[in-house]
Every structure is written in structure tokens, then in C-alpha cells.
Design a protein around this motif. Sequence first.
Motif, PDB file in Angstrom:
ATOM      1  N   ILE A  78     -13.116 -55.552  63.375  1.00 20.18           N
ATOM      2  CA  ILE A  78     -12.227 -56.068  62.074  1.00 20.18           C
ATOM      3  C   ILE A  78     -10.770 -57.968  61.910  1.00 20.18           C
ATOM      4  O   ILE A  78     -11.358 -58.147  61.511  1.00 20.18           O
ATOM      5  CB  ILE A  78     -11.425 -55.053  61.257  1.00 20.18           C
ATOM      6  CG1 ILE A  78     -12.587 -54.266  60.610  1.00 20.18           C
ATOM      7  CG2 ILE A  78     -10.904 -55.769  59.853  1.00 20.18           C
ATOM      8  CD1 ILE A  78     -12.538 -52.692  59.901  1.00 20.18           C
ATOM      9  N   SER A  81     -12.898 -60.288  62.529  1.00 18.56           N
ATOM     10  CA  SER A  81     -13.043 -60.797  61.531  1.00 18.56           C
ATOM     11  C   SER A  81     -12.379 -62.087  60.764  1.00 18.56           C
ATOM     12  O   SER A  81     -12.666 -63.098  60.385  1.00 18.56           O
ATOM     13  CB  SER A  81     -14.598 -60.193  61.093  1.00 18.56           C
ATOM     14  OG  SER A  81     -13.423 -59.315  60.195  1.00 18.56           O
ATOM     15  N   ILE A  94     -17.241 -63.163  57.901  1.00 24.17           N
ATOM     16  CA  ILE A  94     -17.810 -61.618  57.483  1.00 24.17           C
ATOM     17  C   ILE A  94     -19.450 -61.373  58.648  1.00 24.17           C
ATOM     18  O   ILE A  94     -19.690 -61.049  58.329  1.00 24.17           O
ATOM     19  CB  ILE A  94     -18.296 -62.113  55.771  1.00 24.17           C
ATOM     20  CG1 ILE A  94     -17.230 -62.176  55.150  1.00 24.17           C
ATOM     21  CG2 ILE A  94     -19.324 -61.117  55.390  1.00 24.17           C
ATOM     22  CD1 ILE A  94     -16.028 -61.161  55.063  1.00 24.17           C
ATOM     23  N   LEU A  97     -18.540 -59.958  61.215  1.00 21.92           N
ATOM     24  CA  LEU A  97     -18.461 -58.496  60.674  1.00 21.92           C
ATOM     25  C   LEU A  97     -19.444 -57.746  60.722  1.00 21.92           C
ATOM     26  O   LEU A  97     -20.010 -56.647  61.141  1.00 21.92           O
ATOM     27  CB  LEU A  97     -17.710 -58.222  58.661  1.00 21.92           C
ATOM     28  CG  LEU A  97     -16.886 -57.442  59.214  1.00 21.92           C
ATOM     29  CD1 LEU A  97     -16.102 -56.369  60.096  1.00 21.92           C
ATOM     30  CD2 LEU A  97     -16.788 -57.569  57.674  1.00 21.92           C
ATOM     31  N   ILE A  98     -20.745 -58.107  59.863  1.00 24.80           N
ATOM     32  CA  ILE A  98     -21.735 -57.670  59.293  1.00 24.80           C
ATOM     33  C   ILE A  98     -22.234 -57.166  60.919  1.00 24.80           C
ATOM     34  O   ILE A  98     -23.262 -56.249  60.925  1.00 24.80           O
ATOM     35  CB  ILE A  98     -22.955 -58.036  58.344  1.00 24.80           C
ATOM     36  CG1 ILE A  98     -21.747 -58.804  56.955  1.00 24.80           C
ATOM     37  CG2 ILE A  98     -24.161 -57.579  58.332  1.00 24.80           C
ATOM     38  CD1 ILE A  98     -22.427 -59.592  56.135  1.00 24.80           C
ATOM     39  N   SER A 101     -20.590 -55.413  63.075  1.00 23.20           N
ATOM     40  CA  SER A 101     -20.099 -53.807  62.635  1.00 23.20           C
ATOM     41  C   SER A 101     -21.927 -53.158  62.587  1.00 23.20           C
ATOM     42  O   SER A 101     -21.939 -52.005  62.761  1.00 23.20           O
ATOM     43  CB  SER A 101     -19.820 -53.876  61.205  1.00 23.20           C
ATOM     44  OG  SER A 101     -20.377 -54.013  60.551  1.00 23.20           O
TER      45      SER A 101
ATOM     46  N   ILE B 221     -19.567 -42.694  61.167  1.00 24.93           N
ATOM     47  CA  ILE B 221     -20.441 -43.987  61.954  1.00 24.93           C
ATOM     48  C   ILE B 221     -20.727 -42.610  62.430  1.00 24.93           C
ATOM     49  O   ILE B 221     -22.259 -43.792  63.011  1.00 24.93           O
ATOM     50  CB  ILE B 221     -19.198 -44.991  62.278  1.00 24.93           C
ATOM     51  CG1 ILE B 221     -20.283 -46.080  62.235  1.00 24.93           C
ATOM     52  CG2 ILE B 221     -18.585 -44.539  63.160  1.00 24.93           C
ATOM     53  CD1 ILE B 221     -19.533 -47.611  62.183  1.00 24.93           C
ATOM     54  N   TYR B 389     -22.881 -49.185  56.005  1.00 32.43           N
ATOM     55  CA  TYR B 389     -21.611 -48.875  56.194  1.00 32.43           C
ATOM     56  C   TYR B 389     -20.780 -50.715  56.641  1.00 32.43           C
ATOM     57  O   TYR B 389     -19.861 -51.225  56.096  1.00 32.43           O
ATOM     58  CB  TYR B 389     -21.193 -48.649  57.286  1.00 32.43           C
ATOM     59  CG  TYR B 389     -21.536 -48.518  58.536  1.00 32.43           C
ATOM     60  CD1 TYR B 389     -20.636 -49.623  59.036  1.00 32.43           C
ATOM     61  CD2 TYR B 389     -22.347 -47.949  59.373  1.00 32.43           C
ATOM     62  CE1 TYR B 389     -20.954 -49.488  60.563  1.00 32.43           C
ATOM     63  CE2 TYR B 389     -22.994 -48.930  60.224  1.00 32.43           C
ATOM     64  CZ  TYR B 389     -22.267 -49.176  61.191  1.00 32.43           C
ATOM     65  OH  TYR B 389     -22.537 -49.624  62.479  1.00 32.43           O
ATOM     66  N   PRO B 390     -21.736 -51.691  56.855  1.00 29.68           N
ATOM     67  CA  PRO B 390     -21.896 -52.900  56.817  1.00 29.68           C
ATOM     68  C   PRO B 390     -21.130 -53.638  55.477  1.00 29.68           C
ATOM     69  O   PRO B 390     -20.669 -54.655  54.986  1.00 29.68           O
ATOM     70  CB  PRO B 390     -22.827 -53.809  57.429  1.00 29.68           C
ATOM     71  CG  PRO B 390     -23.757 -52.629  58.237  1.00 29.68           C
ATOM     72  CD  PRO B 390     -23.230 -51.510  57.422  1.00 29.68           C
ATOM     73  N   ILE B 391     -22.082 -53.316  54.597  1.00 34.16           N
ATOM     74  CA  ILE B 391     -21.942 -53.835  52.909  1.00 34.16           C
ATOM     75  C   ILE B 391     -20.044 -53.416  52.922  1.00 34.16           C
ATOM     76  O   ILE B 391     -19.904 -54.640  51.870  1.00 34.16           O
ATOM     77  CB  ILE B 391     -23.123 -52.849  52.183  1.00 34.16           C
ATOM     78  CG1 ILE B 391     -24.133 -53.349  52.727  1.00 34.16           C
ATOM     79  CG2 ILE B 391     -22.018 -53.461  50.755  1.00 34.16           C
ATOM     80  CD1 ILE B 391     -25.680 -52.807  51.336  1.00 34.16           C
ATOM     81  N   LEU B 393     -17.772 -52.680  54.329  1.00 33.04           N
ATOM     82  CA  LEU B 393     -16.692 -52.977  55.340  1.00 33.04           C
ATOM     83  C   LEU B 393     -17.034 -54.763  54.451  1.00 33.04           C
ATOM     84  O   LEU B 393     -15.430 -55.123  54.452  1.00 33.04           O
ATOM     85  CB  LEU B 393     -17.601 -53.414  56.778  1.00 33.04           C
ATOM     86  CG  LEU B 393     -16.333 -52.440  57.380  1.00 33.04           C
ATOM     87  CD1 LEU B 393     -17.361 -52.480  59.127  1.00 33.04           C
ATOM     88  CD2 LEU B 393     -15.169 -52.291  57.466  1.00 33.04           C
ATOM     89  N   THR B 394     -18.009 -55.043  54.249  1.00 31.77           N
ATOM     90  CA  THR B 394     -17.955 -56.770  53.670  1.00 31.77           C
ATOM     91  C   THR B 394     -17.420 -56.827  52.463  1.00 31.77           C
ATOM     92  O   THR B 394     -15.761 -57.418  52.122  1.00 31.77           O
ATOM     93  CB  THR B 394     -19.359 -56.827  53.161  1.00 31.77           C
ATOM     94  OG1 THR B 394     -19.684 -57.003  54.671  1.00 31.77           O
ATOM     95  CG2 THR B 394     -19.474 -59.011  53.051  1.00 31.77           C
ATOM     96  N   CYS B 397     -13.497 -56.115  52.919  1.00 28.41           N
ATOM     97  CA  CYS B 397     -12.582 -57.164  53.313  1.00 28.41           C
ATOM     98  C   CYS B 397     -12.753 -58.362  52.118  1.00 28.41           C
ATOM     99  O   CYS B 397     -11.408 -58.614  52.050  1.00 28.41           O
ATOM    100  CB  CYS B 397     -13.420 -57.982  54.529  1.00 28.41           C
ATOM    101  SG  CYS B 397     -13.163 -57.037  55.138  1.00 28.41           S
ATOM    102  N   LEU B 398     -13.970 -58.673  51.431  1.00 28.09           N
ATOM    103  CA  LEU B 398     -13.926 -59.529  50.492  1.00 28.09           C
ATOM    104  C   LEU B 398     -12.945 -59.126  49.489  1.00 28.09           C
ATOM    105  O   LEU B 398     -12.592 -59.674  48.488  1.00 28.09           O
ATOM    106  CB  LEU B 398     -15.169 -60.204  49.753  1.00 28.09           C
ATOM    107  CG  LEU B 398     -15.916 -61.150  50.712  1.00 28.09           C
ATOM    108  CD1 LEU B 398     -17.784 -61.190  50.832  1.00 28.09           C
ATOM    109  CD2 LEU B 398     -15.686 -62.575  50.700  1.00 28.09           C
ATOM    110  N   ILE B 410      -6.663 -59.296  55.970  1.00 29.24           N
ATOM    111  CA  ILE B 410      -8.133 -58.429  57.000  1.00 29.24           C
ATOM    112  C   ILE B 410      -7.021 -58.213  57.718  1.00 29.24           C
ATOM    113  O   ILE B 410      -7.936 -56.439  58.240  1.00 29.24           O
ATOM    114  CB  ILE B 410      -8.758 -59.541  56.763  1.00 29.24           C
ATOM    115  CG1 ILE B 410      -9.440 -59.947  55.651  1.00 29.24           C
ATOM    116  CG2 ILE B 410     -10.228 -59.686  57.894  1.00 29.24           C
ATOM    117  CD1 ILE B 410     -10.698 -61.077  55.564  1.00 29.24           C
ATOM    118  N   ALA B 414      -7.106 -53.795  59.665  1.00 20.78           N
ATOM    119  CA  ALA B 414      -7.627 -53.042  60.695  1.00 20.78           C
ATOM    120  C   ALA B 414      -6.510 -52.839  60.640  1.00 20.78           C
ATOM    121  O   ALA B 414      -6.479 -51.746  61.500  1.00 20.78           O
ATOM    122  CB  ALA B 414      -7.679 -54.644  61.797  1.00 20.78           C
TER     123      ALA B 414
END
Lengths: 137, 490
Positions: A78, A81, A94, A97-98, A101, B221, B389-391, B393-394, B397-398, B410, B414
Motif C-alpha cells: 500500500i 503504491s 493502483i 496495488l492490484i 496484493s 487474507i 480483496y484487491p478490489i 483495497l483499490t 485507496c481511490l 494513501i 498504510a
Amino acid sequence: MNKNLATGIFLSLFGLLFASMSLTYPLGSIANMGPGLFPLGVSLIIICSGLIFCLLSLKNNDVVKGFFKIPFTLLLIILSSGIISNYLGLLTGINFLILSSSMLHRKFNIALTLILILTVSMLMLVLKQFIVPTLPL
Amino acid sequence: MIDNLLLGFSIAASFENLVYLTASVFLGTLIGILPGLGPAAAIAIFLPLTFNLGPVTGIIILAGLYYGSQYGGSTTSILLNTPGESSSVMTCIDGNKMAKDGRAGAALFAAAFSSFIAGIIMVCVIAVVSPALSGIAFKFGPAEYTLLMLFGFMSVTLLTGDNLLKGLSIALLGTLFGIIGTDINSGIERFTFDSIDLINGIPFVAVAVGIFAVTEIIKNITEEDQVTQYTENINLFPSKEDIKRVIPAALRGTAVGGFLGLLPGGGITVSSYAAYALDKKISKNRKEFGNGAIEGVAAPEAANNASAQSGFIPLISLGLPENAVMSLMLGALIIHGIVPGPMVIQNHPDLFWGLLVSMILGNFILLILNFPLVRIWIYFLKIPYYILYPIILTACCLGVYSISNNVNDILLIALFGAIGYVFLILDLSPVTFILGFVLGDMFEDNFRRSLAISDGDFSIFYKSDIAITLLVLIALLISTSIFNVNKQDK
């Protein structure tokens, strides 16, 4: 490591950090508090509580259990990224990140991850084009 | 009251709000269904999306997500014996037994109908109790508010089963993080490390996302994906006997959940446990409990929904959040420029009554959604966590980035994710931390104002009847905690 000891150290360290910084601001008096007095008082309470937990560790043998490799890596991802987004744009950050992760999971599937990256990238491009033109892709 | 309800209806039933409400309860139900994404984390993720909307629409969306997730958790509990939320654990016991006996439809009906009854009753209770409680809150001065917040920290700590000293220390640590930024009295920047980004304080959403969403991902996870598919046909129509048995159990569950939801830290999980335990003792069909009693589904489901909604009473009337989700709601209100407290109902009637009526409409929408969409909900369960989980996380952050277009936020995710993970492994409560963080500014401000008014005399904290009552309650909490520690030692 003993759980109470770890809690004590965690609290004391934060308490010391805030206390030492509080001392650099005007303290004032009880009736007319300066910006440093309230955080100093709260920090001292936290330090005392941290010390009590350190003492309690002598009585209790609970040890800290947990996975460290995956959480540490995820947090690093994180963090990275964020840095990548700063220098190479949000889209690269991003996507990094994807990808990274997803790789953490033992069921990592490169094809699915690439589809995910493609979908998110397209969504972000649409977002920039029609909704948030300032998005620094 | 009628005028106010009409005002609320005109706001909640506007086309825009109705669309957002439907979408939010739909998403809420989905969140409730998916294990590994709790309501607190989900609200933290969706929080930034509400910033560009008005405060009323924003709160309607967040509230819809919250009570929608309570509905959703029951579906997987009944069909798959997999509680989507901790508050749905009790529903598994009899709900899944009923599903195995071919009575899944009756169980789903009991869950949806009892949640609906609880939701409607609690809206009426909020409409009556909140304005009355606001009247009392007008008598609160800065000293009383300081004590009320201290009481809030302690009771949340105790009722979530944490050690009082530990919980209070974490709440105070949250307070310190909460006051980072410019001191409103002197204009001096505190604890900012000369960073321009921190002058206005640490962004609440970055803290909430880090502490809840990232920590939840870290926790999940390493766990196995367990996807069970339900393939049986579902007959959605209950018998007359089922309806007869559901209503009294739902009413009892509503009473238990509504009361426990009012208490700081009471929480929806505790409510569903208490309602199940009570019904198991007093129900006519208590012998069936554990073997597919419909009351065993209706009581906890009514309780968790009632509790989710009654939590709005202390939040709106006193400005006191009593659990993690309410802390996030408080943060959202503050971001929208609304300071929760006794003046909210008077100054923002559109927000209060609009929210209330939206809850009634939201409960109707949920009742309609829950039945025909059962099969679709089950389909969502097939999405494996390694895709999810990557979705998430995205989105985190977004979402955080979009608030102030600042990439440094961001990095804060962390940092607070790391703090959240330390909390997790040390058994420290993230809820009390976030409570301290949200209330930090107000706590300091009221404490300083109290002592400025009294010229440094601490007796201001025991001069009024309200202050004495709060001190007695704090003393009771401390003695309960000492009693608990002694009991554990023995």
C-alpha cells in the motif's frame, strides 16, 4: 513476546512521543490552558498506563501471536503504491496495488488478476474522461 | 410530529434520495452477505463517495448500508450456516436447522419480517425519544459533556469485553491522534511535523479505512475460502402458524435490541445473543430451540436490526456514538459540517426527519429485495476472497484519494493499517481508538472550557446533578471492571 509487555511498550512509546512534542508548545495554566497542556496530561496518563502493563507482564504469560510476513508485505505494498502514484500517476500505482496484493494470496491466478487490472484501468479512464477530469492517471 | 414526518417524507422520497437509498440498502445487503467485509469497513470505504452529495443524502446512504448489512447477514446464516456478520451468528443455530429441514423459506421470512417489524418500531421510538433526549441535552454544559464522553469511552470499553485500563488508554491515544492539527484556541499547529497536509488534522476516512478495512483484509487474507452452495428449492411462503409464532418473538427481540442498542457499546451482536437467550427461556416453544424453532430466527434478527437503529438515538440527540459504525456516522456528519448534538433536530430538521423516513422506506425496500433476490445473493457468495480483496483495497485507496486529491493520504492508510494490525495482535480495541479520534477535539475543547469557566477549579465536574449522575455511573463502571478482574483472577 509477552502481550502485556508489548502493549506497555506500544503505549509508552506513543505517550513519550506525544509528551515530548507537547512540551515544545506553550503550556499555560489550568484555568487558561495553552495548546500543550491537555496533550501533555493525556500523554502522561498513557505513559503511566503503559508502565502498568509492563509490570503486569511479570504476572501474565500471554504471548503475542500473529502472522507478520503477509501483513508487513501488504502494508509495504500500500505504501509503495502511494509512492508510485505520486511519481508515476494513480493508474500505475493502483495497477501495482492490484497485481502485488493479489500475488500475496496462495490462490493467485495471473489471468484473473490481469482481467481485474484491465477492468479497473478502463473504469479509471472512464472516470477521468467523464466524471473526474483532474484524476492524475 | 405529522408536519415533521411529512417534511421527512418529502426529502426521503425525492427521486434522487430514493435511488441512493435503494442502491445503499442493496449494497448493504451484499456487504452483510459477504463474509470478510463488515459494516464498519464498508462504511469507511463508501464514506468518500458521499462527500459530494448533501449531508442528508450522505447519511441516508450510510444508514442504508448499515441496516442493509444486518438484513444481508441473515441470508447466508440460514442457507449456508455462514454468518456474514457477527450479529447473525445466533440466526445460524435455528435458521440453518430449519433450512436443512426444508423450511428455508419460513426461516428467511422470519428473518426479513421480524427485521422489518423491528425497523418500523424503532423508527417510531427514535421519532419520540430523540427530541425528548435533546431537551435534556440542552442542560449539558462543557463539564457535563466532558464527563459524558469519558463515560462513553469507559462503557464502550467495558461492554465490548475489553480491559478498562486498556480501552481507556487506547481511547486517549485516539484522542491525541484526533487533536493533531491546528489548535482552535491558539492557532498553533500541533504534532504536524511541519506537514501542510496535517494542518487540518489527519483525514478521518484514511484512519477509518486503515484501522477497519485494511486490518480486516489482513485478518482474512490468510484464511481459507469456504464457499458452500445452496441448491435446494426455496419456498418463500410461510404458514399461518409461522406468522403467529414470529410476531411475539420479533416484538421481544425488538425490545431487547432497542434497549441494548441505546447503551454505549451495547452493540448489535450482544443484542442478538441476549434476545436469543431470552426467547429460549420464555418462549412457549422453548424446547424446539436449537432444533429449528422459528422464534430462534425471529428474536435475534429483530434484535440486531432494532439495535442497529436505536444506536442513532444517542448519536443524534447527544452527539455520542456508541459503536464503531456510529463513530463513522459522527465523522461523516462532522465532515458535512454538522455537529451532532441536541441542536441537530432543531437546526437540521431535514436531516433528522429525512433520515427517519428513509429508514421506514429502506425497511420496505429491504423486505421487497430480500425475497426475490435470494438466489442472486447466493451467487455473490461464489466470488472468492482472493478476487474480492484487491478490489476492496483499490476502492479504499481511490476513495481516500478522491477526498482531497492527495496521494499522501494513501500513505496514511498504510500507517493506520499497521496500527490497526498492532491492535489486532495485542487485543486492543479499534472501536475505542476511533471513538477517541472522532471525539478528541470535542473532548479537549469541553475540558478546557470547563476549567476556563471555573477558573481552574475542578469542582465544576461535580457541581450539577447531571455531572454527579455521570460521576456515579463512571464509578459504577470502574467498580464493575475491578469486580470482573477479581473474578477472572479467582
